[in-house]
Scaffold this active site. Sequence first.
Site, PDB file in Angstrom:
ATOM      1  N   ASP A 178       0.823  -1.212   0.000  1.00  0.00           N
ATOM      2  CA  ASP A 178       0.000   0.000   0.000  1.00  0.00           C
ATOM      3  C   ASP A 178       0.860   1.267   0.000  1.00  0.00           C
ATOM      4  OD1 ASP A 178      -2.361   1.550   0.272  1.00  0.00           O
ATOM      5  OD2 ASP A 178      -2.141   1.577   2.450  1.00  0.00           O
ATOM      6  N   ASN A 410       7.108  -7.092   6.703  1.00  0.00           N
ATOM      7  CA  ASN A 410       5.843  -6.497   7.112  1.00  0.00           C
ATOM      8  C   ASN A 410       4.692  -7.310   6.558  1.00  0.00           C
ATOM      9  OD1 ASN A 410       4.200  -4.156   8.205  1.00  0.00           O
ATOM     10  ND2 ASN A 410       3.457  -4.288   6.103  1.00  0.00           N
ATOM     11  N   GLU A 411       3.848  -7.782   7.451  1.00  0.00           N
ATOM     12  CA  GLU A 411       2.569  -8.384   7.063  1.00  0.00           C
ATOM     13  C   GLU A 411       2.704  -9.500   6.039  1.00  0.00           C
ATOM     14  OE1 GLU A 411      -0.186  -5.277   6.030  1.00  0.00           O
ATOM     15  OE2 GLU A 411      -0.243  -4.491   8.055  1.00  0.00           O
ATOM     16  N   TYR A 468      -6.126  -3.194  13.320  1.00  0.00           N
ATOM     17  CA  TYR A 468      -7.058  -2.146  12.873  1.00  0.00           C
ATOM     18  C   TYR A 468      -8.465  -2.333  13.409  1.00  0.00           C
ATOM     19  CZ  TYR A 468      -3.345  -0.209  10.047  1.00  0.00           C
ATOM     20  OH  TYR A 468      -2.174   0.386   9.654  1.00  0.00           O
ATOM     21  N   TYR A 472     -10.576  -1.307   9.829  1.00  0.00           N
ATOM     22  CA  TYR A 472     -10.887  -2.281   8.771  1.00  0.00           C
ATOM     23  C   TYR A 472     -11.868  -3.337   9.247  1.00  0.00           C
ATOM     24  CZ  TYR A 472      -7.141  -0.438   5.801  1.00  0.00           C
ATOM     25  OH  TYR A 472      -6.357   0.360   5.018  1.00  0.00           O
ATOM     26  N   GLU A 503       1.373  -0.823  14.024  1.00  0.00           N
ATOM     27  CA  GLU A 503       0.423  -0.059  13.205  1.00  0.00           C
ATOM     28  C   GLU A 503      -0.934  -0.120  13.871  1.00  0.00           C
ATOM     29  OE1 GLU A 503      -0.078  -1.039   9.049  1.00  0.00           O
ATOM     30  OE2 GLU A 503       2.089  -1.142   8.705  1.00  0.00           O
ATOM     31  N   TRP A 548      -0.075   4.400  12.730  1.00  0.00           N
ATOM     32  CA  TRP A 548       0.058   4.355  11.276  1.00  0.00           C
ATOM     33  C   TRP A 548      -0.691   5.542  10.707  1.00  0.00           C
ATOM     34  CZ3 TRP A 548       3.426   2.220   8.316  1.00  0.00           C
ATOM     35  CH2 TRP A 548       3.210   2.189   6.929  1.00  0.00           C
TER      36      TRP A 548
HETATM   37  C1  E8X Z   1      -3.212   0.439   5.631  1.00  0.00           C
HETATM   38  C2  E8X Z   1      -1.914  -0.257   6.064  1.00  0.00           C
HETATM   39  C3  E8X Z   1      -0.881  -0.095   4.994  1.00  0.00           C
HETATM   40  O1  E8X Z   1      -0.737   1.211   4.543  1.00  0.00           O
HETATM   41  C4  E8X Z   1       0.469  -0.632   5.472  1.00  0.00           C
HETATM   42  O2  E8X Z   1       1.440  -0.541   4.467  1.00  0.00           O
HETATM   43  C5  E8X Z   1       0.359  -2.058   5.918  1.00  0.00           C
HETATM   44  C6  E8X Z   1      -2.024  -1.767   6.266  1.00  0.00           C
HETATM   45  C7  E8X Z   1      -3.181  -2.281   6.994  1.00  0.00           C
HETATM   46  C8  E8X Z   1      -3.539  -3.690   6.625  1.00  0.00           C
HETATM   47  N1  E8X Z   1      -0.749  -2.233   6.833  1.00  0.00           N
HETATM   48  O3  E8X Z   1      -4.017  -0.169   4.964  1.00  0.00           O
HETATM   49  O4  E8X Z   1      -3.402   1.610   5.956  1.00  0.00           O
HETATM   50  C9  E8X Z   1      -4.835  -4.011   7.235  1.00  0.00           C
HETATM   51  C10 E8X Z   1      -5.639  -5.054   6.547  1.00  0.00           C
HETATM   52  C11 E8X Z   1      -6.845  -5.334   7.363  1.00  0.00           C
HETATM   53  C12 E8X Z   1      -7.789  -6.303   6.774  1.00  0.00           C
END
Ligand code: E8X
Length: 597
Positions: A178, A410-411, A468, A472, A503, A548
């Site tokens: 992202d 990351n993730e 989140y 989210y 984050e 974040w």
């Molecule tokens: C977002 C962040 C994104 O910018 C970052 O690079 C990685 C993301 C959230 C993932 N983490 O989207 O603002 C959340 C997914 C939830 C289903």
Amino acid sequence: MLKPEANKARTVLSLPSVWDFQLAGETFDSAWVRHPLPDPTPMAVPGSYNSQKATAAYRDHYGWAVYQTRLTVPSAFLTQRVWLRFGGVTHRAQVFLNGELLGEHRGGFLPFEFELTARLPLPEGALLTVAVDNRIDFTTLPVGTSPAEAQAAYQPSGVPSIDVAEARRAPFNRPNFDFFNFAGIHRPVCLYTTPQTYIQDVAVTPSLDGTTGLLRYSVTTSGATAVSVTVQDQAGVICAKATGPNGVLRLQNAHLWAPGKPYLYQVTVTAAADRYQLAVGVRTVQVSGTKLLINGEPFYFKGFGKHEDAAVHGRGEDDCQNVLDVDLIHWLNANSFRTSHYPYAEEMYDLCDRAGIVIIDEVPAVGLGWGQDGRAYRDPAIYANHAKTLQDMIARDKNHPSVVMWSLANEAALDQHPTLARDYFHRLYELAHVSDPASRPVTGVSYPNDYQKDLTTRTMDVVCLNRYYGWYNLSGDLDAACDALAVELDWWAAQHKPVMLTEYGADTIAGLHNVVPGMFDEEFQVAYYRRLNAVLDRYPFVIGEQAWNFADFATIQGTLRVDGNKKGLFTRDRRPKMAAHYFKDRWAAVPDFGYKR
Ligand code: E8X
């Protein structure tokens, strides 16, 4: 790899800041590397090419682009070795001198160099061509997805209009991350010289013996030669000396480097005619129980994930922006950030060493392992690239007192193929520890996934969670978000690890206000952080909160993004939202050390 420096043994010459430039495609004409570009346009270096022109062709480019400049090696350099060094070219570079390939480098966020000595003297104004490829795919870091996978993930399936659009469309990058896929010569390019026998590497590892600082050092040289090392304090007084390529320097009553209170000693290495100077800090980092200790004291991370991202420069190294960002970090009473989602330009780490800001240093492994049936974790080439990138990052950044932890990724997808993922990351975890002479703590930042199925995150030295709740998921419902976070933290309590949020956040449109807070308004962003922070405060093993993001940043176009990601505490041009003022007040009251003692 050492950062070039000018001193009485070495010279640094920066290359011009405006080069000739031309977009190519999936290939580029081989004549372009031997002759001046047929239709060049000016392009500033360092900088992203995407944001320097007013057309979509540059913004949305896919494939190769070619930079050219003229290179003259001054005659005064000819008694020494001469090197051509790139701080970072995104994502892949081929470098040609007068049509001849000097070499290639993959990975957009770490330095590389070529020795030119054997080619000297060069004719004046030699043609230097740098071809840059911005393509990302399943094998690159960061990771791009195939069209089919991207479509399955983001678009309703079976809609014929989408298939038609795909079939008609020229190939384009589909990031599995992202942030905008900026590309180009992103970091400074220079010529530098060294004596014939030269210092290839210096590693200095601090520790403490009571009030005595110990600096264990190791110097690598290109040939056998005597090595001597001296240490000066900030007043310039020599306080320790040693000889030999390895040894320990003892500093009586050492001044410690600490967050907010940086103290830097100057280490000078002399080997034959060469010399290299390095700023080092005496500080220790270690994980003990559910705490991360800096200089033996439990540290609390107050900060955010950042990006190298700004208007015009794009991801290009920008000292002016970095100096301001460091000042804004102080303004916020923050003490740390994560280099989400790639190693930053070396200049930023130097600033943070001086400013006493703590860094979690992250490899560009973002978007790994998703939607490919675990194949990323089985493919030896992907592992090899990940391992090399990790080692190169540690080799570059190992001497910075600001860096206290390495982040492997990351993730990544961790709950779909839990054992494959755990085995893959366990090897990297071990590699990070052995590659770093200081064996700093190691983490991997976890996606909001099923934390009970994820077998990897719990094996890290510090558990770093991106969460989140309230955004989210449980969108807008802060009561439920707080409960969900507490349920998860209760589960982590049983793992007996230090845990931090790396984050959490809410997209927020600066200037959008409401009496009753709702998603996207400034009041909601404040309420979100206020409520979730109150939950974090209840858990003694939670050792940090990183929001974040520091500032709004550019992303690809998509239905979730209105002119980029708006989760910044600051806007992209660094104006504070209400949440910045909220954190400034909160963090004034949260100490760096001993919070939740
Ligand atoms: C977002 C962040 C994104 O910018 C970052 O690079 C990685 C993301 C959230 C993932 N983490 O989207 O603002 C959340 C997914 C939830 C289903």
